[in-house]
Structures are given as structure tokens and as C-alpha cells.
Design a protein around this motif. Structure first.
Motif, short mmCIF file in Angstrom:
data_model
loop_
_atom_site.label_atom_id
_atom_site.label_comp_id
_atom_site.label_asym_id
_atom_site.label_seq_id
_atom_site.Cartn_x
_atom_site.Cartn_y
_atom_site.Cartn_z
N ARG A 39 94.73 90.12 86.97
CA ARG A 39 94.41 91.34 86.03
C ARG A 39 93.53 91.06 85.01
O ARG A 39 92.65 91.72 84.48
CB ARG A 39 95.82 92.11 85.75
N PHE A 40 94.06 90.08 84.28
CA PHE A 40 93.30 89.50 83.06
C PHE A 40 91.69 89.33 83.65
O PHE A 40 90.78 89.87 82.63
CB PHE A 40 93.69 88.11 82.30
N LEU A 41 91.35 88.72 84.50
CA LEU A 41 90.06 88.57 85.26
C LEU A 41 89.41 89.87 85.45
O LEU A 41 88.19 90.08 85.19
CB LEU A 41 90.17 87.63 86.28
N TYR A 42 90.10 90.82 86.20
CA TYR A 42 89.50 91.94 86.27
C TYR A 42 89.38 92.96 85.28
O TYR A 42 88.23 93.60 85.16
CB TYR A 42 90.76 92.87 87.12
N ASN A 43 90.09 92.44 84.08
CA ASN A 43 89.66 93.19 82.63
C ASN A 43 88.62 92.49 81.69
O ASN A 43 88.51 92.73 80.67
CB ASN A 43 91.06 93.23 81.96
N GLY A 44 87.97 91.66 82.38
CA GLY A 44 86.76 90.85 81.89
C GLY A 44 87.04 89.58 81.17
O GLY A 44 86.25 88.77 80.50
N LYS A 45 88.29 89.04 81.11
CA LYS A 45 88.58 87.80 80.35
C LYS A 45 87.96 86.38 81.53
O LYS A 45 87.71 86.65 82.57
CB LYS A 45 90.29 87.63 80.48
N THR A 46 87.48 85.48 80.72
CA THR A 46 87.30 84.30 81.58
C THR A 46 88.20 83.73 82.07
O THR A 46 89.58 83.76 81.70
CB THR A 46 86.30 83.46 80.73
N VAL A 47 88.34 82.70 82.95
CA VAL A 47 89.45 81.83 83.49
C VAL A 47 89.86 80.98 82.19
O VAL A 47 91.13 80.92 81.88
CB VAL A 47 88.92 80.95 84.55
N GLU A 49 90.11 81.91 79.21
CA GLU A 49 90.90 82.88 78.36
C GLU A 49 92.31 83.27 79.04
O GLU A 49 93.20 83.45 78.37
CB GLU A 49 89.88 84.38 78.06
N ALA A 50 91.91 83.45 80.39
CA ALA A 50 93.24 84.09 80.86
C ALA A 50 94.17 83.02 81.02
O ALA A 50 95.43 83.27 80.80
CB ALA A 50 92.84 84.19 82.41
N VAL A 51 93.64 81.59 81.28
CA VAL A 51 94.86 80.53 81.48
C VAL A 51 95.48 80.26 79.80
O VAL A 51 96.69 80.02 79.90
CB VAL A 51 94.19 79.20 81.73
N GLU A 52 94.75 80.62 78.98
CA GLU A 52 95.43 80.59 77.63
C GLU A 52 96.40 81.42 77.22
O GLU A 52 97.45 81.13 76.76
CB GLU A 52 94.45 80.53 76.52
N LEU A 53 96.03 82.82 77.76
CA LEU A 53 97.01 83.72 77.77
C LEU A 53 98.35 83.65 78.36
O LEU A 53 99.37 83.84 78.07
CB LEU A 53 96.31 85.20 77.98
N MET A 54 97.89 83.01 79.65
CA MET A 54 99.03 82.92 80.48
C MET A 54 99.98 81.61 80.44
O MET A 54 100.81 81.45 80.96
CB MET A 54 98.64 82.90 81.93
N LEU A 58 94.52 74.85 83.17
CA LEU A 58 92.96 75.31 83.51
C LEU A 58 93.22 75.04 85.13
O LEU A 58 92.69 75.93 85.84
CB LEU A 58 92.05 74.61 82.84
N SER A 59 93.51 74.15 85.69
CA SER A 59 93.57 73.69 87.08
C SER A 59 94.28 74.72 87.82
O SER A 59 93.97 75.20 89.00
CB SER A 59 93.94 72.16 87.51
N THR A 60 95.32 75.27 87.28
CA THR A 60 96.33 76.09 87.78
C THR A 60 95.53 77.45 87.84
O THR A 60 95.57 77.97 89.07
CB THR A 60 97.64 76.16 87.19
N GLY A 61 95.23 77.87 86.97
CA GLY A 61 94.09 78.96 86.73
C GLY A 61 93.21 79.08 87.95
O GLY A 61 93.08 80.01 88.57
N HIS A 62 92.33 78.07 88.04
CA HIS A 62 91.34 77.79 89.27
C HIS A 62 92.02 77.79 90.46
O HIS A 62 91.43 78.69 91.52
CB HIS A 62 90.35 76.73 88.80
N ARG A 63 92.95 77.34 90.64
CA ARG A 63 93.80 77.20 92.17
C ARG A 63 94.02 78.85 92.31
O ARG A 63 93.87 79.15 93.51
CB ARG A 63 94.80 76.19 92.00
N TRP A 64 94.61 79.47 91.26
CA TRP A 64 95.05 80.87 91.59
C TRP A 64 93.73 81.72 91.88
O TRP A 64 94.06 82.52 92.89
CB TRP A 64 95.98 81.14 90.31
N LEU A 65 92.88 81.47 91.29
CA LEU A 65 91.53 82.48 91.56
C LEU A 65 91.03 81.95 92.94
O LEU A 65 90.64 82.83 93.60
CB LEU A 65 90.68 81.82 90.40
#
Length: 85
Positions: A39-47, A49-54, A58-65
Motif C-alpha cells: 500500500r505504501f508503494l501504491y501511494n507513491g512511496k519508493t521501496v 521509503e517503504a522499507v524505512e517506514l516498515m 531493503l532486501s526484504t522489501g524487494h523480495r516482497w515486491l
């Protein structure tokens, strides 16, 4: 206040059943966390930014994406590991 009687949990189910319930719901919580990330990505956040918020790596964020992009919602659930595989 130190003399106050502490409440205890009534043992309505066996501990093994409680652990199974926790494990079942933990999987759902993990998927929910991934959905918040998407949802962060849908709302325009970069990966980044989203991993920092979550507060995830970074590797986890890319795996989820990657999981999302390859199979959508259903692909966010953990893959069942077979002991014979």
C-alpha cells in the motif's frame, strides 16, 4: 498496590492448541504486513521509503515486491516447505 492480586488466564485450551492457533494467525499477520508495504508503494512511496517506514531490510522489501509482482496477493503467503523436497 504491590499487594494487589494478579489475574491469571483461564486455561480453556491445551498449550499445544494455543501454539497452533498462534502459528496460524502469525501467517496472516505476516501477509498483512506485506500488504501494508504494498500500500505504501501504491501511494507513491519508493521501496527505500517503504522499507524505512516498515522497519524492514531493503532486501526484504524487494523480495516482497517481487512476490507481489510475480503473483499478487496469493503469492504473499509463505510457501509450504516439504521435508522431502
Amino acid at each position: 498496590m504491590a499487594n494487589k492480586i494478579q489475574k491469571k488466564a483461564k486455561k480453556c485450551i491445551k498449550k499445544i492448541r494455543l501454539n497452533k492457533l498462534i502459528n496460524r494467525h502469525q501467517q496472516k499477520a505476516d501477509v498483512l504486513k506485506k500488504l501494508f508495504f504494498i500500500r505504501f508503494l501504491y501511494n507513491g512511496k519508493t521501496v527505500d521509503e517503504a522499507v524505512e517506514l516498515m522497519e524492514i531490510a531493503l532486501s526484504t522489501g524487494h523480495r516482497w515486491l517481487d512476490e507481489w509482482n510475480e503473483g499478487g496477493y496469493e503469492n504473499l503467503y509463505p510457501k509450504i516447505q516439504k521435508w522431502w523436497a
